[in-house]
Design a protein around this motif. Structure first.
Motif, mmCIF file in Angstrom:
data_model
loop_
_atom_site.group_PDB
_atom_site.id
_atom_site.type_symbol
_atom_site.label_atom_id
_atom_site.label_comp_id
_atom_site.label_asym_id
_atom_site.label_seq_id
_atom_site.Cartn_x
_atom_site.Cartn_y
_atom_site.Cartn_z
ATOM 1 N N ILE A 248 -23.661 -13.553 -46.805
ATOM 2 C CA ILE A 248 -23.723 -14.924 -47.512
ATOM 3 C C ILE A 248 -24.984 -15.154 -47.926
ATOM 4 O O ILE A 248 -25.208 -15.841 -48.886
ATOM 5 N N GLY A 249 -26.043 -14.956 -47.051
ATOM 6 C CA GLY A 249 -27.386 -15.088 -47.645
ATOM 7 C C GLY A 249 -27.828 -14.574 -48.622
ATOM 8 O O GLY A 249 -28.387 -14.975 -49.800
ATOM 9 N N GLN A 250 -27.182 -13.211 -48.949
ATOM 10 C CA GLN A 250 -27.441 -12.407 -50.297
ATOM 11 C C GLN A 250 -26.927 -13.208 -51.314
ATOM 12 O O GLN A 250 -27.262 -13.209 -52.449
ATOM 13 N N MET A 251 -25.335 -13.568 -51.314
ATOM 14 C CA MET A 251 -24.895 -14.724 -52.263
ATOM 15 C C MET A 251 -25.731 -15.657 -52.732
ATOM 16 O O MET A 251 -25.649 -16.184 -53.919
ATOM 17 N N ILE A 252 -26.165 -16.271 -51.687
ATOM 18 C CA ILE A 252 -27.273 -17.696 -51.992
ATOM 19 C C ILE A 252 -28.282 -17.158 -52.762
ATOM 20 O O ILE A 252 -29.006 -17.940 -53.677
ATOM 21 N N SER A 253 -29.047 -16.021 -52.342
ATOM 22 C CA SER A 253 -30.166 -15.556 -52.957
ATOM 23 C C SER A 253 -30.000 -15.323 -54.262
ATOM 24 O O SER A 253 -30.852 -15.538 -55.330
ATOM 25 N N ASN B 225 -30.936 -17.246 -60.061
ATOM 26 C CA ASN B 225 -30.050 -17.296 -61.503
ATOM 27 C C ASN B 225 -29.567 -15.955 -61.835
ATOM 28 O O ASN B 225 -29.313 -15.645 -63.141
ATOM 29 N N GLU B 226 -29.071 -15.309 -60.945
ATOM 30 C CA GLU B 226 -28.273 -14.116 -61.122
ATOM 31 C C GLU B 226 -26.953 -14.167 -61.362
ATOM 32 O O GLU B 226 -26.184 -13.348 -62.004
ATOM 33 N N THR B 227 -26.419 -15.171 -60.603
ATOM 34 C CA THR B 227 -24.873 -15.524 -60.498
ATOM 35 C C THR B 227 -24.751 -17.097 -60.652
ATOM 36 O O THR B 227 -25.669 -17.964 -60.640
ATOM 37 N N ASP B 228 -23.684 -17.505 -61.015
ATOM 38 C CA ASP B 228 -23.381 -19.153 -61.462
ATOM 39 C C ASP B 228 -22.071 -19.262 -60.134
ATOM 40 O O ASP B 228 -21.235 -18.598 -60.128
ATOM 41 N N MET B 229 -22.277 -20.678 -59.500
ATOM 42 C CA MET B 229 -20.965 -21.066 -58.808
ATOM 43 C C MET B 229 -20.918 -22.351 -58.987
ATOM 44 O O MET B 229 -21.846 -23.377 -59.356
ATOM 45 N N ASP B 230 -19.876 -23.023 -58.584
ATOM 46 C CA ASP B 230 -19.416 -24.208 -58.447
ATOM 47 C C ASP B 230 -20.316 -24.867 -57.339
ATOM 48 O O ASP B 230 -20.428 -24.341 -56.472
ATOM 49 N N ASP B 231 -20.737 -26.201 -57.909
ATOM 50 C CA ASP B 231 -21.379 -26.914 -56.858
ATOM 51 C C ASP B 231 -20.993 -27.102 -55.604
ATOM 52 O O ASP B 231 -21.494 -26.864 -54.486
ATOM 53 N N HIS B 232 -19.886 -27.361 -55.362
ATOM 54 C CA HIS B 232 -19.192 -27.312 -54.057
ATOM 55 C C HIS B 232 -19.083 -26.012 -53.433
ATOM 56 O O HIS B 232 -19.391 -25.943 -52.122
ATOM 57 N N TYR C 5 -44.438 -21.705 -59.038
ATOM 58 C CA TYR C 5 -43.424 -23.037 -59.562
ATOM 59 C C TYR C 5 -42.461 -22.460 -60.749
ATOM 60 O O TYR C 5 -43.126 -21.900 -61.721
ATOM 61 N N GLY C 6 -41.459 -22.885 -60.458
ATOM 62 C CA GLY C 6 -40.405 -22.565 -61.674
ATOM 63 C C GLY C 6 -39.691 -21.206 -61.355
ATOM 64 O O GLY C 6 -38.712 -21.052 -62.154
ATOM 65 N N GLU C 7 -39.850 -20.269 -60.166
ATOM 66 C CA GLU C 7 -39.126 -19.192 -60.467
ATOM 67 C C GLU C 7 -37.713 -19.215 -59.822
ATOM 68 O O GLU C 7 -37.003 -18.285 -60.097
ATOM 69 N N GLU C 8 -37.567 -20.260 -59.180
ATOM 70 C CA GLU C 8 -35.999 -20.430 -58.551
ATOM 71 C C GLU C 8 -35.252 -21.693 -59.136
ATOM 72 O O GLU C 8 -35.873 -22.536 -59.818
ATOM 73 N N LYS C 9 -34.015 -21.553 -59.033
ATOM 74 C CA LYS C 9 -33.072 -22.550 -59.688
ATOM 75 C C LYS C 9 -33.463 -24.231 -59.714
ATOM 76 O O LYS C 9 -33.401 -24.805 -60.716
ATOM 77 N N TYR C 10 -33.782 -24.638 -58.649
ATOM 78 C CA TYR C 10 -34.232 -25.896 -58.377
ATOM 79 C C TYR C 10 -35.600 -26.376 -58.688
ATOM 80 O O TYR C 10 -35.780 -27.631 -58.425
#
Length: 231
Positions: A62-67, A72-79, A161-166
């Protein structure tokens, strides 16, 4: 010494009622990881039994999916991504309770507070702050939460700063607003620390908030039972 293994090579050195559960939260680039390391080192030097934890835990499936999502390697629904973050925390719930019961104090870099506010900050009408709390109900409750407060413009000036999605100013502004909203409704568990100054000054502010709590929990003032998040 930031990894869990750094403090887990020996059995607890001191007998305590139970370990304290300490969470360090904050905006991106607020210095959480550095301060967790410093806090662990100081507590360990005083003879406290210490282990560390960091969320998301990117070692599990699960952690690898989050990473992958955060980079920005994959996209998912917010929920979906919110529930994955929550599941990642639940993967460690039993370990947290058992470790505290054995007398180790856990210093945790991010927890469900981040999970709730970062999801709610996306401004998805069907993903309110209230909605984000439900999957977290029942998780072990920290004894103290330190929120490292930092103006988003200050975070932007820090390396990486800016390397990850948020890591975007508008997102960080909303995250900060929601964290402060949680603080206003809190029962005193959450402590706000100005993280805009030098590392040494921030370290001392955190120390003043955390050490009394750790000593009280280990001494039995908080009781043996580990609290649960009730939403």
């Amino acid at each position: 010494m930031t990894s869990e293994e750094s403090f887990s090579w020996q059995e607890p050195r001191n007998s305590v009622v139970r370990g304290a559960f300490v969470v360090v939260e904050g905006l991106d680039r607020a210095g959480k990881t550095t301060q967790v390391q410093r806090l662990c080192s100081k507590l360990y030097a005083l003879g406290h039994n210490i282990k560390t934890l960091r969320f998301p835990d990117r070692n599990s499936t699960i952690g690898q999916m989050i990473s992958s999502y955060l980079q920005n390697e994959t996209d998912m629904d917010d929920h979906v991504i919110h529930l994955l973050f929550s599941a990642n925390r639940w993967e460690k719930a039993k370990w947290i309770e058992e470790t505290l019961s054995k007398g180790y104090t856990i210093i945790c870099d991010r927890y469900f507070y981040s999970g709730m506010v970062y999801s709610a900050a996306k401004q998805n009408p069907s993903l309110s702050l209230s909605w984000t709390k439900h999957p977290e109900i029942g998780l072990p409750l920290p004894d103290v939460v330190v929120f490292l407060d930092l103006e988003p413009w200050q975070a932007e000036q820090r390396g990486g700063y800016g390397e990850e999605k948020y890591e975007k100013r508008e997102m960080q502004l909303r995250v900060r607003e929601l964290f402060l909203q949680l603080l206003k409704a809190d029962d005193g568990r959450m402590k706000i620390v100005n993280a805009g100054d030098g590392m040494d000054a921030v370290e001392e502010r955190i120390w003043k908030e955390v050490l009394p709590c750790v000593e009280a929990v280990e001494g039995g003032s908080f009781g043996v039972k580990i609290g649960k998040f009730k939403g």
